[in-house]
Design a protein around this motif. Sequence first.
Motif, PDB file in Angstrom:
ATOM      1  N   ALA A 103     -25.130  91.596  52.628  1.00 17.69           N
ATOM      2  CA  ALA A 103     -24.724  90.205  52.846  1.00 17.69           C
ATOM      3  C   ALA A 103     -24.808  89.835  54.317  1.00 17.69           C
TER       4      ALA A 103
ATOM      5  N   GLY B 282     -27.658  87.224  54.122  1.00 18.63           N
ATOM      6  CA  GLY B 282     -26.979  86.000  53.719  1.00 18.63           C
ATOM      7  C   GLY B 282     -26.584  86.078  52.257  1.00 18.63           C
ATOM      8  N   ARG B 283     -25.694  85.196  51.855  1.00 23.11           N
ATOM      9  CA  ARG B 283     -25.081  85.276  50.529  1.00 23.11           C
ATOM     10  C   ARG B 283     -26.080  85.089  49.397  1.00 23.11           C
ATOM     11  N   ALA B 284     -26.970  84.108  49.495  1.00 23.40           N
ATOM     12  CA  ALA B 284     -27.866  83.789  48.391  1.00 23.40           C
ATOM     13  C   ALA B 284     -28.802  84.957  48.066  1.00 23.40           C
ATOM     14  N   ARG B 285     -29.473  85.489  49.088  1.00 27.86           N
ATOM     15  CA  ARG B 285     -30.425  86.565  48.819  1.00 27.86           C
ATOM     16  C   ARG B 285     -29.705  87.848  48.427  1.00 27.86           C
TER      17      ARG B 285
ATOM     18  N   ASN C 232     -26.977  87.994  46.735  1.00 23.68           N
ATOM     19  CA  ASN C 232     -26.607  87.804  45.332  1.00 23.68           C
ATOM     20  C   ASN C 232     -27.786  88.055  44.406  1.00 23.68           C
ATOM     21  N   SER C 233     -28.977  87.627  44.813  1.00 20.56           N
ATOM     22  CA  SER C 233     -30.163  87.862  43.987  1.00 20.56           C
ATOM     23  C   SER C 233     -30.397  89.355  43.794  1.00 20.56           C
TER      24      SER C 233
ATOM     25  N   GLU D 266     -32.962  92.064  41.796  1.00 20.16           N
ATOM     26  CA  GLU D 266     -34.298  91.724  42.272  1.00 20.16           C
ATOM     27  C   GLU D 266     -34.762  92.692  43.364  1.00 20.16           C
TER      28      GLU D 266
END
Length: 266
Positions: free
Chosen positions: A161, A165-168, A170-171, A177
Motif C-alpha cells: 500500500a 497506493g490503495r487502489a492498486r 487492493n487489486s 492480480e
Amino acid sequence: MAQLEYADGIWSGIDEAGVARLEIDRPEVLNALDGAASARIIDLCGAWARERGVRVVVISGRGGAFCAGADVAGMATDAAAKGGFDESDSRAIIENGSRLVGAVRALPMPVIAAIDGPAVGIGASLAVAADLLYASARSYFLLTFVRIGLMPDGAATATFAASLGRARANSMALLGEKLCATEAFEVGLINGVIEEPEGLDAVVARAAAKLCASSPEALALTKAALDAATLTQYEAAIDREIAGQTRLLQTPEFQAAIAAFSAGSR
C-alpha cells in the motif's frame, strides 16, 4: 566476488567490499521457503545487522525464480499429519513469516532485491521489504493469498500500500492480480527493470558499489527516516496480519485448499 556458503537452501557470503549476498536456491519448488530456509535467512540478517563490515545486503533467487512464497507442499504434508492446523500451529506459521520480513527490515544498511522471475506470496513480501528493487523483464509480483482462503502477510498490507497506493494494492490483494516488472516500475514498486536477466547482476553491482562509496551512517539514518515517514503502519499491519492469518489458517476454506493442493501434487 564473495565466497558463498550453502545451508538450508540458502547461499550466503560477504565480499571484500562489504556486500553481503543471500541467494535462495530451492529450484524444485521455485525457491519457495520452508521453515529451515526461513530460519537461515533470519539468522543471517541478525548476524549481518551486527557486523560493521557489512555495507549493503543483496537478496536474490537462483534458477529463474526469486521466491514462489511459502512451501505449500510442505505445509500440506504437515496439515495432513496433524489433521489440520490448530491455533498454536497457525500462529507459529504466520509469526515465522513476520520474523522473516522483520529481519530484513531491521537491517540498518541498505538492502537490494535482485528479482528474476516470480516473487509470489511471502516471496513478494520479502522482495518489497528491500530498500531498492531491480527486476528482469520476465519477473512479476503476485499476492495469491486470497486464492487459498488467506490474507497477505509479511507486512504486505503495509509495504504494498505504501509503494502502490490503495487502489492498486487492493487489486493485487483482493483480486490476486499479477503485476509484471514493467508495470511495477511504472507504478513505483521497483527502481528499475532490466530487459535481459543476464544484465540484472551488473545493474545491482553498480547500485551496490555506489552505496558502498557513501557514508554508512548517512545511509542508515536516511533509511530510518524514510521508513519512519512511509511505513508508519508497519507494526500495526504485522499485528493485524498475525491475528487475521492465525484465524484464516484454521478455516475450512484453507483446509480444503491445502488438501486440494496436496492431492494435485501427487
